[in-house]
Structures are given as C-alpha cells and as structure tokens.
Design a protein around this motif. Structure first.
Motif, PDB file in Angstrom:
ATOM      1  N   GLN B 245      14.663   4.749   7.531  1.00 47.80           N
ATOM      2  CA  GLN B 245      13.804   3.583   7.602  1.00 47.80           C
ATOM      3  C   GLN B 245      12.341   3.979   7.678  1.00 47.80           C
ATOM      4  OE1 GLN B 245      14.103   0.606  10.858  1.00 47.80           O
ATOM      5  NE2 GLN B 245      15.934   0.125   9.714  1.00 47.80           N
ATOM      6  N   GLU B 246      12.078   5.010   8.490  1.00 45.57           N
ATOM      7  CA  GLU B 246      10.704   5.495   8.598  1.00 45.57           C
ATOM      8  C   GLU B 246      10.215   6.005   7.250  1.00 45.57           C
ATOM      9  OE1 GLU B 246      10.334   8.321  11.846  1.00 45.57           O
ATOM     10  OE2 GLU B 246      10.700   6.636  13.192  1.00 45.57           O
ATOM     11  N   GLN B 247      11.117   6.672   6.532  1.00 47.38           N
ATOM     12  CA  GLN B 247      10.728   7.176   5.215  1.00 47.38           C
ATOM     13  C   GLN B 247      10.405   6.029   4.266  1.00 47.38           C
ATOM     14  OE1 GLN B 247      14.153   9.570   4.609  1.00 47.38           O
ATOM     15  NE2 GLN B 247      13.153  11.447   5.286  1.00 47.38           N
ATOM     16  N   LEU B 248      11.175   4.951   4.415  1.00 46.24           N
ATOM     17  CA  LEU B 248      10.946   3.784   3.584  1.00 46.24           C
ATOM     18  C   LEU B 248       9.572   3.177   3.875  1.00 46.24           C
ATOM     19  CD1 LEU B 248      13.117   2.967   1.642  1.00 46.24           C
ATOM     20  CD2 LEU B 248      13.705   1.075   3.120  1.00 46.24           C
ATOM     21  N   PHE B 249       9.251   3.084   5.171  1.00 46.36           N
ATOM     22  CA  PHE B 249       7.942   2.582   5.585  1.00 46.36           C
ATOM     23  C   PHE B 249       6.857   3.417   4.941  1.00 46.36           C
ATOM     24  CE2 PHE B 249       7.972  -0.068   9.629  1.00 46.36           C
ATOM     25  CZ  PHE B 249       9.174  -0.656   9.309  1.00 46.36           C
ATOM     26  N   LYS B 250       7.077   4.713   4.992  1.00 47.34           N
ATOM     27  CA  LYS B 250       6.074   5.644   4.502  1.00 47.34           C
ATOM     28  C   LYS B 250       5.916   5.476   2.996  1.00 47.34           C
ATOM     29  CE  LYS B 250       4.834  10.220   6.079  1.00 47.34           C
ATOM     30  NZ  LYS B 250       5.419  11.463   6.558  1.00 47.34           N
ATOM     31  N   ALA B 251       7.051   5.310   2.306  1.00 44.35           N
ATOM     32  CA  ALA B 251       7.011   5.144   0.852  1.00 44.35           C
ATOM     33  C   ALA B 251       6.182   3.918   0.494  1.00 44.35           C
ATOM     34  CB  ALA B 251       8.428   4.996   0.309  1.00 44.35           C
ATOM     35  N   GLU B 252       6.396   2.863   1.285  1.00 46.49           N
ATOM     36  CA  GLU B 252       5.662   1.627   1.016  1.00 46.49           C
ATOM     37  C   GLU B 252       4.170   1.847   1.201  1.00 46.49           C
ATOM     38  OE1 GLU B 252       4.104  -2.441   1.934  1.00 46.49           O
ATOM     39  OE2 GLU B 252       4.097  -0.692   3.233  1.00 46.49           O
ATOM     40  N   LYS B 253       3.840   2.578   2.279  1.00 44.58           N
ATOM     41  CA  LYS B 253       2.447   2.849   2.580  1.00 44.58           C
ATOM     42  C   LYS B 253       1.811   3.693   1.474  1.00 44.58           C
ATOM     43  CE  LYS B 253       0.271   3.022   7.037  1.00 44.58           C
ATOM     44  NZ  LYS B 253       0.340   3.420   8.421  1.00 44.58           N
ATOM     45  N   MET B 254       2.553   4.700   1.044  1.00 41.93           N
ATOM     46  CA  MET B 254       2.027   5.576   0.003  1.00 41.93           C
ATOM     47  C   MET B 254       1.795   4.803  -1.288  1.00 41.93           C
ATOM     48  SD  MET B 254       1.510   8.184   1.595  1.00 41.93           S
ATOM     49  CE  MET B 254       0.834   9.237   0.317  1.00 41.93           C
ATOM     50  N   ALA B 255       2.746   3.892  -1.586  1.00 42.23           N
ATOM     51  CA  ALA B 255       2.594   3.102  -2.804  1.00 42.23           C
ATOM     52  C   ALA B 255       1.348   2.232  -2.715  1.00 42.23           C
ATOM     53  CB  ALA B 255       3.830   2.238  -3.016  1.00 42.23           C
ATOM     54  N   THR B 256       1.123   1.672  -1.524  1.00 40.25           N
ATOM     55  CA  THR B 256      -0.069   0.846  -1.335  1.00 40.25           C
ATOM     56  C   THR B 256      -1.317   1.680  -1.524  1.00 40.25           C
ATOM     57  OG1 THR B 256       1.199  -0.335   0.313  1.00 40.25           O
ATOM     58  CG2 THR B 256      -1.137  -0.816   0.197  1.00 40.25           C
ATOM     59  N   ILE B 257      -1.301   2.888  -0.957  1.00 37.63           N
ATOM     60  CA  ILE B 257      -2.465   3.759  -1.107  1.00 37.63           C
ATOM     61  C   ILE B 257      -2.670   4.083  -2.586  1.00 37.63           C
ATOM     62  CG2 ILE B 257      -3.381   6.055  -0.602  1.00 37.63           C
ATOM     63  CD1 ILE B 257      -1.950   5.825   2.118  1.00 37.63           C
ATOM     64  N   GLY B 258      -1.551   4.250  -3.303  1.00 42.32           N
ATOM     65  CA  GLY B 258      -1.633   4.500  -4.744  1.00 42.32           C
ATOM     66  C   GLY B 258      -2.377   3.393  -5.461  1.00 42.32           C
ATOM     67  N   THR B 259      -2.011   2.142  -5.132  1.00 42.76           N
ATOM     68  CA  THR B 259      -2.690   1.041  -5.806  1.00 42.76           C
ATOM     69  C   THR B 259      -4.118   0.888  -5.303  1.00 42.76           C
ATOM     70  OG1 THR B 259      -1.738  -0.463  -4.212  1.00 42.76           O
ATOM     71  CG2 THR B 259      -0.610  -0.289  -6.305  1.00 42.76           C
ATOM     72  N   MET B 260      -4.341   1.341  -4.064  1.00 44.23           N
ATOM     73  CA  MET B 260      -5.703   1.263  -3.537  1.00 44.23           C
ATOM     74  C   MET B 260      -6.591   2.348  -4.133  1.00 44.23           C
ATOM     75  SD  MET B 260      -4.818   0.432   0.409  1.00 44.23           S
ATOM     76  CE  MET B 260      -6.373   0.958   1.097  1.00 44.23           C
ATOM     77  N   ALA B 261      -5.978   3.444  -4.546  1.00 48.95           N
ATOM     78  CA  ALA B 261      -6.749   4.594  -5.019  1.00 48.95           C
ATOM     79  C   ALA B 261      -7.683   4.206  -6.162  1.00 48.95           C
ATOM     80  CB  ALA B 261      -5.815   5.708  -5.463  1.00 48.95           C
ATOM     81  N   ASP B 262      -7.181   3.360  -7.042  1.00 48.78           N
ATOM     82  CA  ASP B 262      -7.968   2.907  -8.172  1.00 48.78           C
ATOM     83  C   ASP B 262      -9.224   2.164  -7.697  1.00 48.78           C
ATOM     84  OD1 ASP B 262      -8.195   2.311 -11.079  1.00 48.78           O
ATOM     85  OD2 ASP B 262      -8.032   0.254 -10.299  1.00 48.78           O
ATOM     86  N   GLY B 263      -9.012   1.206  -6.793  1.00 47.42           N
ATOM     87  CA  GLY B 263     -10.131   0.445  -6.259  1.00 47.42           C
ATOM     88  C   GLY B 263     -11.085   1.327  -5.471  1.00 47.42           C
ATOM     89  N   LEU B 264     -10.490   2.243  -4.709  1.00 49.10           N
ATOM     90  CA  LEU B 264     -11.301   3.142  -3.890  1.00 49.10           C
ATOM     91  C   LEU B 264     -12.187   4.044  -4.725  1.00 49.10           C
ATOM     92  CD1 LEU B 264      -8.899   4.384  -1.140  1.00 49.10           C
ATOM     93  CD2 LEU B 264     -11.241   3.638  -0.802  1.00 49.10           C
ATOM     94  N   SER B 265     -11.594   4.663  -5.738  1.00 44.90           N
ATOM     95  CA  SER B 265     -12.395   5.601  -6.533  1.00 44.90           C
ATOM     96  C   SER B 265     -13.491   4.836  -7.280  1.00 44.90           C
ATOM     97  CB  SER B 265     -11.516   6.399  -7.495  1.00 44.90           C
ATOM     98  OG  SER B 265     -10.673   5.541  -8.190  1.00 44.90           O
ATOM     99  N   HIS B 266     -13.191   3.613  -7.690  1.00 42.99           N
ATOM    100  CA  HIS B 266     -14.206   2.783  -8.338  1.00 42.99           C
ATOM    101  C   HIS B 266     -15.383   2.551  -7.398  1.00 42.99           C
ATOM    102  CE1 HIS B 266     -15.894  -0.471 -10.742  1.00 42.99           C
ATOM    103  NE2 HIS B 266     -15.890  -1.231  -9.648  1.00 42.99           N
ATOM    104  N   GLN B 267     -15.040   2.191  -6.155  1.00 40.05           N
ATOM    105  CA  GLN B 267     -16.116   1.887  -5.208  1.00 40.05           C
ATOM    106  C   GLN B 267     -16.934   3.112  -4.828  1.00 40.05           C
ATOM    107  OE1 GLN B 267     -16.040  -0.965  -2.362  1.00 40.05           O
ATOM    108  NE2 GLN B 267     -14.066  -1.888  -2.858  1.00 40.05           N
ATOM    109  N   ILE B 268     -16.242   4.211  -4.614  1.00 40.01           N
ATOM    110  CA  ILE B 268     -16.970   5.431  -4.252  1.00 40.01           C
ATOM    111  C   ILE B 268     -17.833   5.888  -5.429  1.00 40.01           C
ATOM    112  CG2 ILE B 268     -16.705   7.877  -3.674  1.00 40.01           C
ATOM    113  CD1 ILE B 268     -14.217   7.064  -2.047  1.00 40.01           C
TER     114      ILE B 268
END
Ligand code: ATP
Ligand code: MG
Lengths: 119, 500
Positions: B245-268
């Motif tokens: 379950q913890e791994q699943l939580f982590k996977a979800e978080k990582m996926a979110t960070i993945g989608t955030m990476a695009d927005g983040l790199s744009h902003q930086i």
C-alpha cells in the motif's frame, strides 16, 4: 520605423524587451496574451512578431492558426520553452520563420530581429 | 491422563463394587439364612444396575475437582487462540500469546521467536517473564541442534522427558539439543510449522506450581500451535499488504511529480529567461552610456534604470525559490504524526501545490466557510494536503473537460469549498460544475487505476483510491462522491474534530 510585436505573458519579458529594442529605434508593441496580440496585429501590421508558445489564455499555436485563417501573413518567430515535437511540427505547418528556445540572451534575439527586419 | 486421576479412579472403583456386591451377601447370611436368596439377588441386580451410574457420578466429581484448574486454563487458551486471528499487528499478537501463556498456565516465563529467512535466524519476538532470573537469548540460529532436531521430530519437546532419552538422534548429539533447551531455560518447546518449515518457536518455562506438563497440556498446545501459525501468517500478510500500500501511495506521488515536472521546468525556465532579459537590457544601457561622461540628469536616469533592473532580478530570484520550496513541500516525507490541523491552512498549501500542475487562474474558487469558526481537525497535515490537492486536480480536469467538450458560451468553471461542523465531525465539501460522472462509471470511482483520462500525461487512476485510504483508514473519516453527468460533482469528506 520597423514595427516589432512581442507577445509574452510575463511582464518582465515585455518590459525589458521593449526597453531594449526602443533604444534601437524600433517601434515596439507588446501584448500579454493571444487576443490582444491578434488585435494589435490586425491594426498595426507589425513587421515581425515574437510569439511565446505557452501562455495562459490561448496558446501561441492557436494565435498562429487564427492569424493564418484571417490571412494575416505576418512574419512570426516562435519563442518556446519545453515544448514537445508535436507542437513544433504544428507550428512549422502553419508557417513560421523559426524558433528560439528559452532561455536566451538579448543579443542573440537582437541579431535575429535585425536580420528579419532588414530583409 | 494425570497419574493422580488414575489412582483415584481405581480407588473409587474398588470402593463402589465392594459396596454393591458386599451388601446383598451380608443381608442373605444375617437375616434370611440359607435358601432365602430371592431378595438379596433382586437387590444385587438393582444395585448392579445402579452401580455404574453411581461410579460414573462419583468419578466425575472427583475428576472435576482435580482437573478444574487445568480445564480453566485450557479454556482460556482455546478462547485466546480463537481471538488471535483478529489481531493484525504482529508485535501485538506475539505479546498477547506470551501474556496469555504465562497467566493461563501460571508459568515462570514464555517467549516466542520468529523466523527471519534472510538472516537465517529466529529472533525474539516477545517475552513475558513472571519469575526466575535467568538470562534469555535474543536469537536462535537456524543451524542450532535444537532447530534441526525440531525440524525432524516435528513434535513438542518436554525437557523432563527429553532428558531421559539416551540414544542419539540421526547424527545429532542429544546432549547438544539438551544444552540448547537449557540455555533457553525452556521446559516446553513448541515449534510452529507452516508447510514443513518452522515459522516460530514458543518457549515456555517451568510451571510455578512445580508440576510437570501433562499429555493433556500437550494436546491443548497442539490446537494453540495451529492457531498461532495461522495468526502469525495472517499478521505477516497484513504487514506485507501495508508495504504494498505504501508503495502504491508512493507510485501515485511519483506520477503526480511527473506531471508536475513539465509545469515546474516551464516555470523555472521562465525565471531564468526573465533574468536574462533584465540583465541583458541593463548591460546594454551601461554599454550605450559608457563612451562619454554623463550629465547628472542622464546619470540619474541610468541609475534609476539599473535600480529597476536589480529590483526585478531580486523578485525573480524570490519566485524561483518559492517554486523549489513548493516542490520540496510535496516530495518531503512530511510529519508522520497527527495534530490539530487548520483546514484553511491545508487548503492554501494544497492550492499552492496545484499551481505547478494546473492553471488555477482559470477557475473561480469560492471558499464558503468562516475561518474563525470552523473547528480544527485531528489529522496529518501532509496527508490531508495530498487529499485536497487531488480533489482540486480532479475538479479542474472535470471542468476543463466540460469547457472543451461543450463550449458553452457563458460557462464559468467554479469550485466551491464548504467546511462546517456536523454530528461531532468536520464536513468538508469540494463542489465543481464539471463534466460529472456517467452512471455506469460511478461504481468504479475508487478502484485503483481506474481513469477516464486518456492522455498519457494525465491519470494514474490512483487519486481517489489514495484519498479513500488516507481519509477512511488513516483518519477514521469518510469519503462520499455525489455526481451528476454534465452537472457537476460533490466530494464530501468527514474528518474527526481535534479535541482540546
Ligand atoms: N470531480 C470529478 N468530476 C468528474 N469525474 C471525476 C471527478 N473526480 C474523479 N473523477 C473520475 O474518476 C476517475 C478516477 O479519478 P482518480 O483521481 O482516481 O484518477 P485520475 O484523476 O484519473 O488520475 P490521477 O489522479 O492519477 O491524475 C477520473 O478519471 C474521473 O473519470
Ligand atoms: Mg485524480
């Protein structure tokens, strides 16, 4: 005087690019979004447009599409950040002079702008 | 059978039968003389019939007395072993086993060792010592004589009986096994088997009464051992589940960070881009004015320009720092504890995080609550922040989808957040006017990996699943989803109020 339009939703970009080109006897217009850009283009017929691809309201690509639909054959240089292949292909199909990738320094931009305005 | 029970049974038997047979003969001789045997024979028949019943009754009474104590603890053990399956926490389970053993049987100590496959050891999982002072071992090696003996013999070992064995056992020196048992201070050693391997070993000390373990004890432990095996497997299974379950939580978080990476790199990237323009223009000004001496008027002008440029540099640096901070807030593991948490503060933090993924400027966000009056919730800040983040994210997607698909001329994407007290809980509602959910999809909403978002960038389908886990399992709250296709969705959360 040559007319240059800078389209970017970042106020710092508009402010300092305008300062810079003003000193070069270029008539600089700025727009913070797609709609404003379309208005200025149809009124002022600028010689060159620097168009940011990624903007809040409507994207640069959408602006380009509407320009072409309205048969406004203005020269466009796209300013892109982290865009993917697809976006670049789409823009090419709509006819652009080229791309500049962020971040770049003003001197580079100056060369491109001067070359386009003098041709 | 207990030896004392056997002796008393024999005594009762003799007493009852000499009574049954003796009385008729005595009566015949004394009162009726020879020949008048009818009555005594009749009585004999009567008593002989009654005899066994009397015998059984008296025997039972006596046995009950003797075995009362033993029965009592056996009942306790049976009850305990029935309850074991319900304990999901391995540590708690082991503690309960040793506690029950020491108290029900009144023994000096009990301990339980658990197998660790990787380390090839049995580690002490729990120990309870009531009396006696001997040291205990914290581990037993897989290769010890005792373990090898148990693997082969597959039975309980009673130390007293074991000492009387003289022959060595399949290449193992019994003396060594005996030593192993005595170093554990064990009187009874019970291996717990699952599919041919020993997953745990229960070690029990001497009975405080000084009595030895009986065959009856052993049969009860047989049941206990089986139950223990199942309960331990059960608890281990839950621990593994928690891990995945913890791994699943982590996977979800990582996926979110993945989608955030695009927005983040744009902003930086935009910060750097702006800094380049500001510096470029400032340098240009300096170069243009370097050649001649400046009038005081002109130099004031240049200074003002440079000052403006540097102010903007600072501002962009600050913004860049905030972007990085925002990302860190999300990736950091976060506090693990629960505290009294301000719902509005969590909402603000979540909203700040969403900036990197979505364009919240396109939404009208209405906070329909009074910050001053809503009670604090008993919650883990980071986890609830993640829940709010996912809810805003889902609402945004639903509203953008409606906007793009329907192109209604005066559609205004609106997210309303309500917070109020209800039935001793805090109720939090996120309401959007997005696409809503089709009836046929409603039942799949909380299923892991269910998503209607096709684009490869979006949608792991873990958002709602994780929300439910966080709210219901971690916080003891409730999540409910009410939705109408093409009208909108309400996500209702219920969280406990913080006390004090
Ligand atoms: N507010 C909402 N309005 C309409 N549909 C929703 C809403 N929230 C969730 N859904 C539906 O539930 C599905 C599952 O949501 P969930 O958050 O679990 O995953 P996801 O949003 O698809 O992926 P992720 O959260 O990883 O980006 C979504 O694909 C969507 O169809
Ligand atoms: Mg989601």
């Amino acid at each position: 005087m040559a007319k240059l339009l800078i389209v970017d939703d970042e106020s710092d970009i508009r402010e300092f690019a305008r300062n810079f080109f003003k000193k070069r006897k270029i008539d600089v217009f700025v727009a913070s979004g797609g709609r404003q850009a379309l208005e200025i283009i149809s009124q002022e017929k600028p010689d060159l447009v620097l168009l940011d691809v990624r903007m809040e309201e409507i994207t640069g690509i959408e602006v380009l599409r509407q320009l072409r639909q309205a048969n406004l054959n203005v020269k466009v240089v796209m300013v892109s950040g982290v865009e993917d292949e697809e976006t670049i292909k789409e823009a090419n199909a709509l006819g652009v002079l080229g791309y500049i990738h962020k971040p770049f320094i003003l001197e580079e931009l100056e060369k491109i702008v001067l070359a386009q305005l003098n041709s | 059978m207990d030896i004392r029970v056997a002796i008393s049974n024999t005594a009762i038997f003799i007493a009852v039968y000499s009574f049954v047979l003796g009385i008729p003969v005595w009566i015949g001789f004394k009162f009726l003389g020879k020949g008048a045997w009818l009555l005594p024979i009749g009585l004999m028949a009567l008593f002989a019939t009654l005899g066994p019943f009397i015998y059984l009754y008296v025997q039972k009474q006596a046995e009950d007395k003797l075995l009362q104590e033993q029965r009592r603890y056996q009942a306790t053990l049976r009850q305990a072993s029935a309850g074991m399956g319900k304990i999901k926490d391995l540590k708690k389970l082991l503690n309960m086993i040793v506690y029950v053993l020491t108290h029900a049987i009144q023994i000096e100590h009990a301990s339980i060792y658990i197998h660790d496959k990787e380390k090839k050891q049995y580690f002490l999982g729990a120990i309870k010592r009531k009396s006696g002072h001997k040291q205990f071992l914290d581990k037993i090696s897989e290769n010890s004589s005792l373990i090898r003996y148990l693997l082969d013999d597959k039975n309980l070992v009673i130390y007293e009986e074991f000492k009387q064995k003289s022959q060595d056992f399949k290449g193992l020196t019994l003396g060594q096994v005996e030593e192993d048992i005595s170093s554990l201070d064990g009187e009874l050693i019970a291996p717990i088997f699952i599919e041919g391997s020993i997953i745990a070993i229960i070690v029990m000390g001497k009975k405080e009464s000084g009595k030895i373990y009986t065959q009856d004890d052993i049969s009860v432990f047989g049941i206990l051992a089986n139950q223990t095996a199942l309960a331990i497997e059960n608890a281990k299974f839950y621990e593994d589940m928690k891990l995945t379950q913890e791994q699943l939580f982590k996977a979800e978080k990582m996926a979110t960070i993945g989608t955030m990476a695009d927005g983040l790199s744009h902003q930086i990237n935009n910060r750097f881009h702006a800094l380049g323009f500001i510096a470029g223009d400032a340098l240009d000004t300096i170069h243009l004015n370097q050649k001649e001496a400046l009038s005081s008027e002109k130099s004031k002008e240049v200074m003002a320009e440079l000052e403006r440029a540097l102010v903007r540099v600072q501002e962009n640096v600050t913004q860049g720092g905030e972007i990085v901070q925002g990302l860190l807030k999300y990736t950091r593991k976060g506090e693990t504890g629960f505290a009294a948490v301000d719902v509005d503060a969590v909402f603000k933090a979540a909203l700040e995080m969403t900036q990197f993924k979505i364009k919240t400027q396109q939404l009208k966000i209405i906070r329909e609550y009074d910050v001053a009056t809503i009670p604090k919730i008993k919650a883990n800040f980071t986890q609830v922040q993640e829940v709010f983040f996912n809810l805003i994210d889902n609402g945004y997607d639903a509203m953008m989808q409606r906007k793009d698909e329907r192109r209604e001329p005066d559609y205004q994407p609106t997210l309303i957040v309500r917070v109020f007290k209800e039935d001793g809980y805090v109720e939090i509602i996120f309401e959007d006017n997005g696409v809503g959910v089709k009836d046929e999809d409603m039942s799949k909403m909380f299923t892991p990996f269910f998503t209607t978002k096709l684009s490869s960038k979006k949608g792991t389908g873990l958002g709602l699943y994780v929300i439910r886990k966080i709210i219901e399992e971690n916080h003891g709250g409730r999540v409910e989803m009410v939705s109408k296709y093409m009208h909108g969705t309400q996500m209702k959360l219920r969280l406990p109020i913080a006390i004090g």
